[in-house]
Scaffold this motif. Structure first.
Motif, PDB file in Angstrom:
ATOM      1  N   GLY A 266      31.760  40.663  42.500  1.00  0.00           N
ATOM      2  CA  GLY A 266      32.914  40.113  43.187  1.00  0.00           C
ATOM      3  C   GLY A 266      32.515  39.033  44.175  1.00  0.00           C
ATOM      4  O   GLY A 266      31.392  39.013  44.678  1.00  0.00           O
ATOM      5  N   SER A 268      35.133  37.980  46.708  1.00  0.00           N
ATOM      6  CA  SER A 268      36.552  38.101  47.022  1.00  0.00           C
ATOM      7  C   SER A 268      36.995  37.169  48.140  1.00  0.00           C
ATOM      8  O   SER A 268      36.317  37.030  49.161  1.00  0.00           O
ATOM      9  N   PHE A 298      33.840  44.719  46.536  1.00  0.00           N
ATOM     10  CA  PHE A 298      35.041  43.927  46.809  1.00  0.00           C
ATOM     11  C   PHE A 298      35.001  43.262  48.185  1.00  0.00           C
ATOM     12  O   PHE A 298      36.022  42.844  48.711  1.00  0.00           O
ATOM     13  N   GLY A 300      35.038  40.917  51.259  1.00  0.00           N
ATOM     14  CA  GLY A 300      35.685  39.619  51.447  1.00  0.00           C
ATOM     15  C   GLY A 300      34.689  38.606  51.974  1.00  0.00           C
ATOM     16  O   GLY A 300      34.683  38.272  53.162  1.00  0.00           O
ATOM     17  N   GLY A 424      38.760  41.823  44.497  1.00  0.00           N
ATOM     18  CA  GLY A 424      39.585  42.050  45.684  1.00  0.00           C
ATOM     19  C   GLY A 424      40.051  40.739  46.300  1.00  0.00           C
ATOM     20  O   GLY A 424      39.685  39.647  45.860  1.00  0.00           O
ATOM     21  N   GLY A 425      40.850  40.848  47.349  1.00  0.00           N
ATOM     22  CA  GLY A 425      41.322  39.685  48.090  1.00  0.00           C
ATOM     23  C   GLY A 425      42.141  40.130  49.274  1.00  0.00           C
ATOM     24  O   GLY A 425      42.620  41.270  49.328  1.00  0.00           O
ATOM     25  N   THR A 444      43.389  38.601  41.245  1.00  0.00           N
ATOM     26  CA  THR A 444      42.449  39.704  41.440  1.00  0.00           C
ATOM     27  C   THR A 444      43.134  41.015  41.083  1.00  0.00           C
ATOM     28  O   THR A 444      44.362  41.087  40.974  1.00  0.00           O
ATOM     29  N   SER A 467      35.060  40.423  36.973  1.00  0.00           N
ATOM     30  CA  SER A 467      34.855  41.608  37.800  1.00  0.00           C
ATOM     31  C   SER A 467      35.100  42.885  37.003  1.00  0.00           C
ATOM     32  O   SER A 467      35.014  43.975  37.563  1.00  0.00           O
TER      33      SER A 467
END
Length: 492
Positions: A266, A268, A298, A300, A424-425, A444, A467
């Motif tokens: 990831g 993210s 995930f 960020g 993720g996000g 995502t 992912s």
């Protein structure tokens, strides 16, 4: 020098921790072992048997025998009762389990100690799902004097390959649905952190899980992992790890067309608009990247900040990082521990040079820390980053945050989606309409709004693009361990 903490642990006795196959502790067929390194000190905690293809064969045979034997006669009620008993057994030994994870992979006690409730939630949620499996009747949908119905049965032997960044949690994504559905499991933990998985097998066996239902074979990915992924008698593979290895797992699964669920890398995006609660967003954005020393799939790690607040906000995030206490994982004062291995330390620190060469501006961190011989780096923030820099495109898997400015909502989305990944996000804004628009537009599997990283075993955890695919958490995850069969009946 060594950190002045008590590294004694009841599980770290004897010369070698063995493989757990068919309800017994056994040596690796090769007789080989490897050192399990405590990353806070860079020293061996204990030796572990090094499993290989022959051991995978033994474990799969044990899992197949259990699946086709007495375990197949257990009712959903029986399996639910066993899972609830197992949950209680884990809770009684939780402090031991958490401390072992801390010694093994370096997550500080401040982190591993929080997993008690999550483990109980996971076992008890899946225990409820053991009684909730049902098929469908199609009597109104078929012609003439016929009726059809679907029946769901356990898929069979499951192989799980889990990473080193949080085995105490990641193993449950396979163990719990296995027990709930009546499958059996061969679990291969990473060599960097196998101990909590071996201890979990011990606890489950003592709680009454029959021999062969849960088997644990630590070993190298290219040998033990590859053997499990390609095994002709494994019906499903769960894999969590890098995208590169995930591709190899998928290719190997073609040997017998086994089911595959892969949670991969990831990079993210975490998007902060000027109208957000900036105090909450600064802490949230910092911990979205720095939690578990950045070793979160995930995390960020790409921070997009509206230009009008960019300089001030990046400094706020950096200040959160500076205040985090980095230290030996067994210290109750430590908020962040070491990276999990020397190899990971080398990888993360190599990106410090990459960032300098690409012209990113270091705001904080950026150098390894000399703490007791362990594998430590500080929270690191880079500003002046563009989305084409390597630190913005490649998964580093460390506490390294790349801060990128934007001017408009459309630009933020274009930058956020300009990646091969999709796990993720995050979105930070007080504008409810904007939050919904951006959350829906980020490509995502998961998006957090005005928070980051919240998870629950009853809620779907899923990736997209490179992912991975396949479901963890929630009722859909149970279906991945079940095979549907259609039955036709002639009513004439």
């Amino acid at each position: 020098m060594n950190a002045p903490f008590d590294y004694a642990h009841p599980f770290l006795t004897g010369d070698v921790k063995k493989l757990f196959i068919g309800g017994e502790w056994v040596d690796a067929s090769s007789g080989e072992t490897f050192d399990c390194i405590d990353p806070s000190r860079g020293l061996a905690a204990i030796k572990v048997s090094r499993g290989g293809p022959e051991d995978i064969d033994r474990a799969v045979a044990a899992a197949r025998a259990a699946f086709e034997g007495e375990w197949s006669k257990w009712t959903p009620f029986d399996r639910q009762a066993l899972m609830l008993k197992a949950a209680e057994a884990i809770d009684r030994r939780f402090e031991d389990l958490a401390r072992l994870e801390t010694i093994d992979m370096g997550a500080p006690l401040a982190r591993t100690g929080l997993f008690r409730r999550w483990i109980q939630q996971t076992f008890r949620y899946y225990a409820s799902q053991a009684m909730n499996t049902r098929g469908d009747i199609f009597s109104n949908s078929v012609p003439g004097n016929f009726m059809a119905y679907s029946h769901k049965a356990p898929v069979g032997v499951v192989g799980a390959i889990i990473p080193w960044n949080g085995p105490m949690i990641t193993q449950l994504w396979s163990i719990c649905p296995t027990l709930a559905t009546g499958c059996t499991l061969v679990l291969k933990p990473a060599e960097e952190a196998p101990l909590s998985t071996l201890m979990m097998a011990e606890i489950l066996h003592e709680a009454g899980v029959p021999a062969g239902v849960i088997n644990v074979v630590p070993g190298p990915g290219p040998t033990a992992g590859a053997a499990l992924a390609g095994h002709m008698d494994v019906n499903k593979i769960n894999f969590t790890g890098s995208t590169v290895t995930g591709r190899k797992i998928i290719e190997a699964s073609a040997s017998n067309m086994k089911r595959v669920a892969v949670e991969l890398g990831g990079k993210s995006p975490d998007i902060v608009f000027a109208d957000a609660d900036l105090d909450a967003a600064a802490t949230g954005a910092a911990m979205a990247c720095f939690t578990n020393t950045g070793q979160v799939c995930f995390a960020g790690t790409r921070l997009f900040v509206e230009r009008s607040i960019y300089d001030d906000f990046v400094e706020r995030v950096a200040e959160v990082g500076r205040k985090l206490k980095v230290g030996p994982a067994l210290s109750e004062e430590s908020q962040l521990g070491p990276l999990a291995s020397q190899a990971q330390l080398d990888r993360v620190t190599s990106y410090f040079q990459v960032a300098r060469e690409d012209g990113a501006r270091l705001v904080t961190g950026g150098e390894p820390l000399d703490i007791g011989g362990g594998f430590f780096v500080p929270p690191t923030v880079y500003a002046g980053v563009t989305n084409d820099m390597r630190i913005a495109r490649e998964e580093i898997f460390g506490p390294v945050l790349a801060a990128i400015p934007f001017d408009t909502e459309e630009e933020a989305l274009a930058l956020a989606n300009d990646t091969i990944y999709g796990l993720g996000g995050g979105v930070w804004s007080r504008d409810v309409g904007r939050v919904h628009r951006v959350a829906h537009a980020i490509r995502t599997g998961m998006v957090w709004t005005n928070c980051y990283g919240v998870t629950d075993p009853a809620v779907t955890f899923i990736g997209t693009r490179q992912s991975g695919y396949g479901v963890k958490g929630g009722p859909y995850a149970v279906d991945e361990f079940l095979a549907a069969k259609t039955v036709w009946m002639n009513l004439a």
